[in-house]
Design an enzyme around this catalytic site. Structure first.
Site, PDB file in Angstrom:
ATOM      1  N   HIS A  37     -32.597  -7.268  40.787  1.00  0.00           N
ATOM      2  CA  HIS A  37     -31.749  -6.242  40.169  1.00  0.00           C
ATOM      3  C   HIS A  37     -31.235  -5.223  41.193  1.00  0.00           C
ATOM      4  CE1 HIS A  37     -33.027  -7.942  36.409  1.00  0.00           C
ATOM      5  NE2 HIS A  37     -34.287  -7.634  36.639  1.00  0.00           N
ATOM      6  N   LYS A  89     -44.246 -12.747  34.756  1.00  0.00           N
ATOM      7  CA  LYS A  89     -44.733 -11.877  33.678  1.00  0.00           C
ATOM      8  C   LYS A  89     -44.676 -12.543  32.305  1.00  0.00           C
ATOM      9  CE  LYS A  89     -40.414  -9.138  33.837  1.00  0.00           C
ATOM     10  NZ  LYS A  89     -39.861  -9.766  35.058  1.00  0.00           N
ATOM     11  N   ASN A 141     -40.258  -7.255  26.487  1.00  0.00           N
ATOM     12  CA  ASN A 141     -39.157  -7.946  27.172  1.00  0.00           C
ATOM     13  C   ASN A 141     -39.125  -9.420  26.806  1.00  0.00           C
ATOM     14  OD1 ASN A 141     -37.000  -7.807  29.246  1.00  0.00           O
ATOM     15  ND2 ASN A 141     -38.352  -9.166  30.399  1.00  0.00           N
TER      16      ASN A 141
END
Length: 464
Positions: free
Chosen positions: A203, A134, A157
């Site tokens: 995560h 990303k 982010n």
């Protein structure tokens, strides 16, 4: 004032007015929390800040810049949360935290900085998420907008917090990288174009299941904008079923594309980036290497086309794009051995992509760190096929060793310098050494950037 600026002013005014009579609590400091505090304080909104850490990042800056703001650090206090009408939760804090859940149950609103941004921003948003790639796609798409002669603000982010972008002149486009953590608290984002590049376990120390992680990611598709999907990713392409009829869908693939798809075509023994059967650019004209970067390039082209960018300027930007630091970054060739820094690979999927993207006689992999509860087993087949030697370090090195046992020769070391020196002692002309940890870095470093820089420094010492 332009029509767009007037709309922007009205949207900000409405969003701020809605908060004016509320007691706002920023949960979690760091870069995002500090950005929220600055933004709201500048507009006369009274806020308090809480963080469960005794000395969170940004605390000293907050005290210096905004000394009148109430700050509560250390263990979260129920009393502090009970006073709040609105919680603005930083990405590093899970919305499943008990105090947040209790506040929401009694009627407090729980949002994040991206949600507040979405309520204010009027310029079109091009939004990117995914387990891997990303940052590359976000940066590349930003360059495509810029080369097209348009104003662009890039952040989220990656780099600049979204509320800081609102302090700048209104651009033609916002290009945002958004993590699953940021999307958890976002519901009003109506991106002009959005994409979920890929899904792999990441995560898992935060989410109870892969499905929960995917649900957070798919919040990027709220609204009715165009959606760009990776046809080659089984988990991603399944999402087509859940998208509404109002979404226009563009797909990309590393195979031969069909109508309206971006993909890879073969002509005269040469691979091309193409749309349907139209060739766009030979693959060998790209500075970025590896199959994963071909997917990133195709995704950026699909996003840019959906945003109305001219194809010729997008291809110009793509040819010039050198890639990002710490993402399969070529470091040096020492006595015929290529060294690559892919420190940003903090999960298994990213490491697999990097391993498959490096061509060498034999590949030596440096990996390890904090595994974040992810399943390492998919890495074994990739290592078995592509890697001759694995050098492991960090907190979960033993766990990785057990999982990779039998797939390659494996060594465990204590420091990055030891890992680099071990690799240098093994590598021969025509080989490559790849740092692609498949793990987070916080057990040994301040972040993946420091890990990558330490690796580069150690390689330079070998070179000298």
């Amino acid at each position: 004032m332009s029509v767009l600026q007037e709309k922007m002013s009205n949207s900000m005014s409405n969003a701020i007015t809605a908060l004016a009579s509320k007691r706002v609590l920023i949960v979690g400091l760091g870069k995002t929390g500090l950005s929220c505090a600055r933004f709201l304080n500048k507009r006369g909104i009274e806020v308090a800040v809480t963080d469960s850490r005794d000395n969170p990042p940004g605390l000293e800056k907050l005290k210096q810049e905004l000394p009148d703001i109430a700050v509560f650090v250390g263990a979260f206090s129920q009393e502090v949360f009970e006073r709040a009408d609105v919680l603005i939760v930083s990405p590093g804090v899970s919305v499943n935290e008990l105090h947040i859940q209790a506040a929401e149950a009694r009627g407090a609103e729980v949002i994040g900085d991206v949600e507040l941004f979405a309520r204010i921003a009027e310029a079109p948003v091009l939004a990117i998420t995914g387990s891997n790639g990303k940052s590359t796609v976000t940066t590349l798409l930003g360059e495509m907008v810029r080369v097209s002669g348009l104003n662009v603000a890039v952040g989220g982010n990656l780099g600049t917090p979204v509320l800081d972008l609102l302090e700048q002149p209104v651009p033609d486009f916002y290009v945002l990288e958004l993590s699953s953590f940021q999307l958890e608290t976002t519901s009003s984002l109506n991106a002009m174009v959005s994409t979920l590049l890929n899904i792999s376990e990441d995560h898992m120390d935060r989410y109870n299941s892969l499905e929960e992680y995917i649900r957070a990611k798919t919040r990027i598709f709220s609204g009715n904008g165009t959606v760009v999907l990776n046809k080659d990713d089984v988990q991603v392409i399944k999402l087509k079923e859940s998208l509404t009829k109002s979404h226009k869908i563009i797909e990309f693939t590393l195979e031969e594309p069909v109508v309206n798809e971006f993909g890879i075509c073969n002509k005269d023994n040469q691979r091309w980036l193409c749309i349907a059967n139209k060739n766009l650019l030979p693959v060998n004209k790209l500075k970025i290497k590896g199959m994963h970067n071909l997917a990133n390039a195709l995704a950026a082209l699909a996003l840019g086309q959906a945003a109305g960018l001219p194809m010729d300027t997008m291809l110009q930007a793509l040819q010039a794009f050198p890639g990002l630091p710490h993402r399969t970054q070529w470091v040096a060739n020492i006595e015929g051995v290529d060294w690559f820094n892919d420190s940003k690979a903090t999960n298994v999927g990213a490491a697999q992509a990097a391993i498959n993207g490096v061509e060498a006689r034999q590949l030596i992999l440096i990996a390890g760190g904090q595994g974040k509860g992810q399943d390492f087993s998919p890495l074994k087949e990739t290592v078995q096929e592509k890697v001759s030697t694995v050098i492991l370090l960090g907190e979960d090195s033993r766990l990785l060793k057990d999982m990779l046992d039998g797939s390659a020769e494996i060594f465990i070391v204590n420091t990055m310098n030891e890992a680099v020196n071990k690799a240098a002692s093994i590598a021969q002309q025509g080989d490559a050494v790849l740092l692609s940890p498949a793990c987070a870095s916080f057990d040994m470093f301040s972040g993946y950037e420091e890990r990558g820089n330490v690796f580069i420094k150690a390689v330079k010492e070998v070179q000298s």
